[in-house]
Structures are given as C-alpha cells and as structure tokens.
Enzyme design. Sequence first.
Site, PDB file in Angstrom:
ATOM      1  N   ASN A 200      27.672  55.109  58.458  1.00 38.48           N
ATOM      2  CA  ASN A 200      28.645  55.791  57.587  1.00 38.48           C
ATOM      3  C   ASN A 200      29.172  57.056  58.272  1.00 38.48           C
ATOM      4  O   ASN A 200      30.371  57.308  58.320  1.00 38.48           O
ATOM      5  CB  ASN A 200      28.005  56.175  56.253  1.00 38.48           C
ATOM      6  CG  ASN A 200      27.442  54.977  55.527  1.00 38.48           C
ATOM      7  OD1 ASN A 200      27.827  53.855  55.817  1.00 38.48           O
ATOM      8  ND2 ASN A 200      26.526  55.208  54.601  1.00 38.48           N
TER       9      ASN A 200
ATOM     10  N   CYS B 254      21.066  51.618  59.139  1.00 40.61           N
ATOM     11  CA  CYS B 254      20.839  51.892  57.712  1.00 40.61           C
ATOM     12  C   CYS B 254      22.123  52.316  56.990  1.00 40.61           C
ATOM     13  O   CYS B 254      22.109  52.600  55.803  1.00 40.61           O
ATOM     14  CB  CYS B 254      19.758  52.953  57.519  1.00 40.61           C
ATOM     15  SG  CYS B 254      20.210  54.561  58.176  1.00 40.61           S
TER      16      CYS B 254
ATOM     17  N   ARG C 263      16.560  58.572  51.017  1.00 40.97           N
ATOM     18  CA  ARG C 263      17.446  59.746  51.037  1.00 40.97           C
ATOM     19  C   ARG C 263      16.809  60.807  50.144  1.00 40.97           C
ATOM     20  O   ARG C 263      16.936  60.741  48.924  1.00 40.97           O
ATOM     21  CB  ARG C 263      18.829  59.381  50.497  1.00 40.97           C
ATOM     22  CG  ARG C 263      19.656  58.474  51.394  1.00 40.97           C
ATOM     23  CD  ARG C 263      21.037  58.250  50.776  1.00 40.97           C
ATOM     24  NE  ARG C 263      22.009  57.715  51.695  1.00 40.97           N
ATOM     25  CZ  ARG C 263      22.403  56.445  51.728  1.00 40.97           C
ATOM     26  NH1 ARG C 263      21.894  55.573  50.888  1.00 40.97           N
ATOM     27  NH2 ARG C 263      23.317  56.052  52.593  1.00 40.97           N
TER      28      ARG C 263
ATOM     29  N   HIS D  75      28.483  60.068  48.399  1.00 40.63           N
ATOM     30  CA  HIS D  75      27.173  60.030  47.759  1.00 40.63           C
ATOM     31  C   HIS D  75      27.229  59.758  46.276  1.00 40.63           C
ATOM     32  O   HIS D  75      26.257  59.280  45.700  1.00 40.63           O
ATOM     33  CB  HIS D  75      26.367  61.257  48.156  1.00 40.63           C
ATOM     34  CG  HIS D  75      25.890  61.068  49.555  1.00 40.63           C
ATOM     35  ND1 HIS D  75      26.723  61.261  50.623  1.00 40.63           N
ATOM     36  CD2 HIS D  75      24.742  60.564  50.040  1.00 40.63           C
ATOM     37  CE1 HIS D  75      26.077  60.924  51.726  1.00 40.63           C
ATOM     38  NE2 HIS D  75      24.870  60.506  51.399  1.00 40.63           N
TER      39      HIS D  75
HETATM   40  C1  PEP Z   1      24.869  57.033  57.235  1.00 37.94           C
HETATM   41  O1  PEP Z   1      25.473  58.058  57.555  1.00 37.94           O
HETATM   42  O2  PEP Z   1      25.190  55.903  57.604  1.00 37.94           O
HETATM   43  C2  PEP Z   1      23.689  57.110  56.360  1.00 37.94           C
HETATM   44  C3  PEP Z   1      22.952  56.049  56.119  1.00 37.94           C
HETATM   45  O3  PEP Z   1      23.436  58.290  55.786  1.00 37.94           O
HETATM   46  P1  PEP Z   1      24.237  58.855  54.523  1.00 37.94           P
HETATM   47  O4  PEP Z   1      25.115  57.754  54.014  1.00 37.94           O
HETATM   48  O5  PEP Z   1      23.217  59.275  53.542  1.00 37.94           O
HETATM   49  O6  PEP Z   1      24.986  59.997  55.119  1.00 37.94           O
END
Ligand code: PEP
Length: 751
Positions: free
Chosen positions: A634, A682, A474, A368
């Site tokens: 992700n 996403c 987010r 993040h």
């Molecule tokens: C993901 O996990 O792909 C996602 C988009 O959420 P984050 O990256 O905020 O965990």
Amino acid sequence: MFRDHSKLICDIGELAALFSDTSNLDTLLQKIVDMIAAHMSADVCSVYLFDDDTQEIVLKATRGLNAASIGQVRMKLGEGLTGTALAELRTVYEGNASLHPGFRHFSGIGEEKYASFMAVPILRGQVRIGVMTLQSVKANSFTPEDVNVFRAITSQLATTIEMARLLISLDKPVIKPVRAPELKFIKGRTGAEGFAYGEVVIAAVPSMDDIALGYEGRVFGLVELQQAVSAAETELKAMQQEIEAKLFDVASLIFSAQIMMLKDRAMLGAMETLIAAGVSADQAVRRVIKEYALRFESMPNEFIREKKYDVLDVGQRILVNLTGVRSSKDQIAGKIVIARELLPSDALKLSSQRVAGVVLLSGGVTSHVAVLARSLNIPLVIVDEPGLLELPAETKVLVDGTTGNVYVEPDAEVVNTFREKEASRLTASKVKKDLKEQTFTKDGQRVILLANINLLGDVPVAKDFRAEGVGLYRTEFPFIIRSDFPAEEEQFVIYRRLVESMKGHEITFRTLDIGGDKMLSYYDHSKEANPFLGLRSIRFSLRHKDVFCLQLRAILRAGAFADRPVRIMFPMISSVDELTEARALVEECVHDLKKAGIAHQASPVIGIMVELPSAVEVIEALAEEAAFFSIGTNDLIQYTLAVDRTNEKVADLYVPHHPAVLRILKRIAAAGAIYGRDVSVCGDMAHDLKYIPFLIGIGIRKLSLDAPFLPRVQARIMELDSKEAARHARELLSLSRIDDVTRVISALMPA
Ligand code: PEP
Ligand code: MG
C-alpha cells in the site's frame, strides 16, 4: 436537387425566436420537422427528446408518422435504432430498417411502410438532448451527402431544441425533488465488501441548527431537564458498554468525554440557573451548549477545539430526550451514511450505532478508515462525487461494497438482485469446508497464508478462515481511538489477549505506525504540510522513544505468554541506521525488563516492513540485519509512484502493476532469497487475485491478508503451477508500459 441548407437553418432560427412561451413549443417542434422533411424530400421527419427523470426517449413531433403517437412512443436508451443512436451517440443509417435485428416496432405509429431510416443524436457536447430521425418509403433513398446534411442541420438545431426541451420540462409539474440526473449510478471503488440498502444520512459536522426542533410552543421545566440528562447518560453508557463488549481493544473512552460532560456541574448549573429565571429548559440547553461550543472553539489546542463536536452531540442528545423530537441525522441504524471524510473513531461510533453502509468521498481504498471498516463489517464505497452530499434525506441508496458501486433510488429489481447476490456471498463465505489447513500450488510449492489483524475482533474470523498465523498486527488502532497514549499496562492486556488466542501460531507485531492518514487526535500533527512525508511511523517512534519503549515493553511482556518467539516488525524503515536504532531500543527494553524481574520474551525475531524505495535501494544491507521482510505494497506503491493512497483524484494513477513496482517487488524477493530471509507481502496486493501469479512467480511464499479473502486466495494458488507463474512474472518484468502489463495480467485472469 439543389438545397440551400443555410437558408433552412436561418428560417428555423427565425421561427424559434417567435416561439418563446411553452404553450407554443410543440408547435415549434412540429414546424421544424415539417420544414426539414420538405427540405430533405423525406416522407418522415420526427424529433424525440430525452427525459432525464425517466431516462426515456419520447416522440415529441413528427411529420409523416401517426400524430396520435406523439408523447406516447417512449423507449429506453439503446432500444431500437433510435435508442441506439442516442445511447451510442452516433448516427444510425439503414437502407432497409425493418430488416435490421435492432429494429423495434411500435404498434400504431405507422412506420411499417418506411424502409430508409436515419437517426442522428441531438447533443450538447456529450449531453443527450434527443434524436432527430428521417424516414422514406423507398429503400436506400438517402445518399451519403444526405447523411452529412442531416447531421449538420441537427447539430445547428441542437441549441434551439435544447431550449425547447428545458422550457417544456420547466412546465412539467415537479413530482420529485430535483436531483442531478447523473446521480443514478456512481462507479466508485470498494473500501469494504458487503451490500447495504437504506435511506441516506449526510454526515455533516453537527451544529446547533441540527438540534431537534418541531416542538415550538411547549415549555419544559427543571424536572424534565433532569430526566432528559439522565436518559441521555443511560443511552451513552449503553452504547459504550456495547462497543466495549464487541471491541475490547479500541472501544474504551469513545463516549466517555460525552458522559463526563453530562455530569459537569458547571454546565448543568448554568442550565438550571436559566430555568430558575423563567427560561424553558430547551432554550436553556441551547444557550448553554452554544456557549460551551464557542468556548471550545476558541481554544488554541486543536484536540480541545475538536471537543466542540462532542458538546454539540451532547446538547443534541439532551434535547432529543427532552422534547421527544428526533432529527433524521440522529438515527443512523440501518441507514447509509454519506460523508466527505471520516475518522477511525467515527467509524467505530457508526458501527456501534448499527450503520448499514458508508459512502465516503475521500480516503482511498487502502486508507485506514477503509481498513477499519473491513474489520467492522461495514460495507464501504469510496467515490469522487460531491453531488451525493446534496441528496435529500429520504433518498434510498444501494451500496455495493463488493464492486464499489452506488445506486441512487434503484428500482425493486436491482435491489432484489443485490439481495440475492449478497445472500449467496454470505453463504459462500460460511462454507469453509473447502479450506485446506495448508496451501500448496498445483506443483506442490508450499505457500503460507496469514491474516492481517486490525482489531482483536478480527482474531476469531482469522481462525475461522484457517489463517496460519498473524502476518501483520496493526497495533495503531488502540492508539488512534484513545484520548491519550495508552499506558504500557493497557497495551500489554491487549497484546496478551492476542498472543493467548493465537497459541501455536506465528504472530508479527508491527510497532506503532501513525501519521499520514492515521492521526492521533491528542498529538499535535497539525503543522505538517505533507503528513505522509512527515513524522510518521518509525520516525515518530524514534523521535518519541518513551512512547516507543512502552509499546516494546508491552509486546515483550505479552511474548512471555507465547509458545514461540514473537516477531516485531518496524514500519516505514528507510535506512539500515533506523533499523539499528530501533533494534537497540528493543535490546534496551529486554535488558530493563530482565533487571526489573518482569516476565518477558528475551529473543524476539526482528524484521522490517519494506515500503519505501530508499529501503529497496539498500535491501541487501537490510537483509543482513533483518530476520524478515514484509512488503507493505500500500505504501510502497504510494511512495514509488508519488501517488497519495488516500487521494481519490489520483486513484487512477495508483497502479500496483506499474512496471516500476513489479521490478521493485522482484528485487526485494531476490534479496530475501539470497540472504535466506523470510519475505511476505502484507499490503492489499496480497489479496488481489490478479497479482497472485506474479507474486508466486517471483518467489513469494508467504502472504498476509484480511481473513475473508483467504478462501479465494487459497483457491487461486492451488490452481497455479509455480513454473508457469515464474514465466508469467518474467514476461511482466520484461514490459515497460503499464498498458502492456494490464493486457498480460487480464489475459491470465480466470473468467
Ligand atoms: C502497507 O503499507 O502495505 C501496509 C500493509 O501497511 P498499512 O496499510 O497499515 O500502511
Ligand atoms: Mg504501510
């Protein structure tokens, strides 16, 4: 002719023992080449040593070539046949060297007459020490046996020669601070695009020892202290205001703890008492700050313990203003920060201090901090090279966030090339005229492109890049930055701004997704050994229904200002039960708002993120309950492959195109199609051009990504034929080995 090779090696060994001081090393090397030339019946034998500092290969001793060339003939790795031998770590043998295209002529060395040429690298393991060469006038004069013998001799001599090289280099005057030679170029991974060049600042935890020195002998009084405190307060307030203007949603309170400390009567009073007793103000500040830092350090609560760093920061700021002496660590503007790790709040601070770029030693590209750096426009590279933390302060480093590379002390040519590349990248990113309002494949399949929003500051960028809406907001960043859970009202104000600024567009609010690498400093997560498998995301929200309901109410209230139903998405859903429980809470909040007569949106669209293998196993049942799926690749990759997305040590195992991941993606898309559910992606796979054909091929028609990637993704989709993409996907899905998938994907990538 019979040659006793072992005798030669013994002779040289004995010889080496006699030469132990540096003044005689050249003579030693000379004796070695003389003996080898005679032993091998060669006309020339030379030894070249590799200079780590200049990365050049230098002629050190020769039998047969012009002695005046010693120390003068220098070449780069890969230059000429000798340079090739060392660059490629292999023996080079040519029967007639001057005919070879790689032959490099050095004038005055006198090697024109030699036809046969052999170069053997001198190595210790993979470490380059130098090159030994052998030459003869007669063409093709070395036999395969000669090649083997020369290699054996060279390898036996490697230790002796390395010792000589080390001793010679010890004897050299030290011009630059010693630096690990490998730290010239470091291949890392891209966290946030962009280029930065500047001096390094090693981000260390502040300590009293960092506090400005260099004013010894001066005495400061009370008035000077008061002026310094007020100047420090003005600075902090200005920084706070600036960051608030830029980052309305996340900025609040970043510097407020420090501003409060500056106003703390007890702390200032303690300093004043010391000054009244005859202590110079700088010493008074040091003593009191140290005492406060120790007090914070001994607190049982981790959040309060962390405040120690704020105390030290404040002390630093007062001292700098008092003494006028700034430490290099205090000046971040235009510099490259190298840090072992960073918190999202650190990234915000650095952004407000106008950092040029960041090199992070941990974190992972989907962490993040990386996500935030992209929103903050801070070029960020993630590398696994702790040696970078040792770089001296004045070292200049180039960070290429676009390819993920770091260059230490690059030469002017490299810097200029990057400046030009960056200028054209920026120009290209401004050319949005080619962007179409809507995206279609070559054969007319409609694909909806949305933006991921992390901060409200991303909204104008998303609009600029013609995003058709927000596929992932987010919501956690305002939570991460604050020092306590944000109130419903605070959240409502932020969400309402988003809704109002995206009128006419679809918006998907993802509910709080904290835990893992998104810790709340004010919530005690510290007891978890595996936070990614712990109380994170929807689990946290369902455990803390009060916090969750405040957020849901704020979203529903903001929805009253929307011109279409808002979409609420739950992260990290692992079962139908969790979805049912979370949805029931939304209904409860709608009911409460209605009862209280507060304007709200009564029928939000409820969907889930698919990011856990357990959700995939029950995907059909989830499809019956959820209006939409958004695939968070992700996390899906991390949990499917058991590879921590933030751990650089296993970054090579984090493979989005692992056959298991591809099959899972296909399964989700298929369930969505059967149940008529909207399925989007996403996670970062949505902006990786390599994977667009596969995603289109399995039927994905909605992608949500960081807005700056939209032009390239749109261009890639527009050149695709959906039927060909489907064939490509089928081919990938038939493969079971990662290597095979890699090959097929690479073959399809446009050059
Ligand atoms: C993901 O996990 O792909 C996602 C988009 O959420 P984050 O990256 O905020 O965990
Ligand atoms: Mg996720």
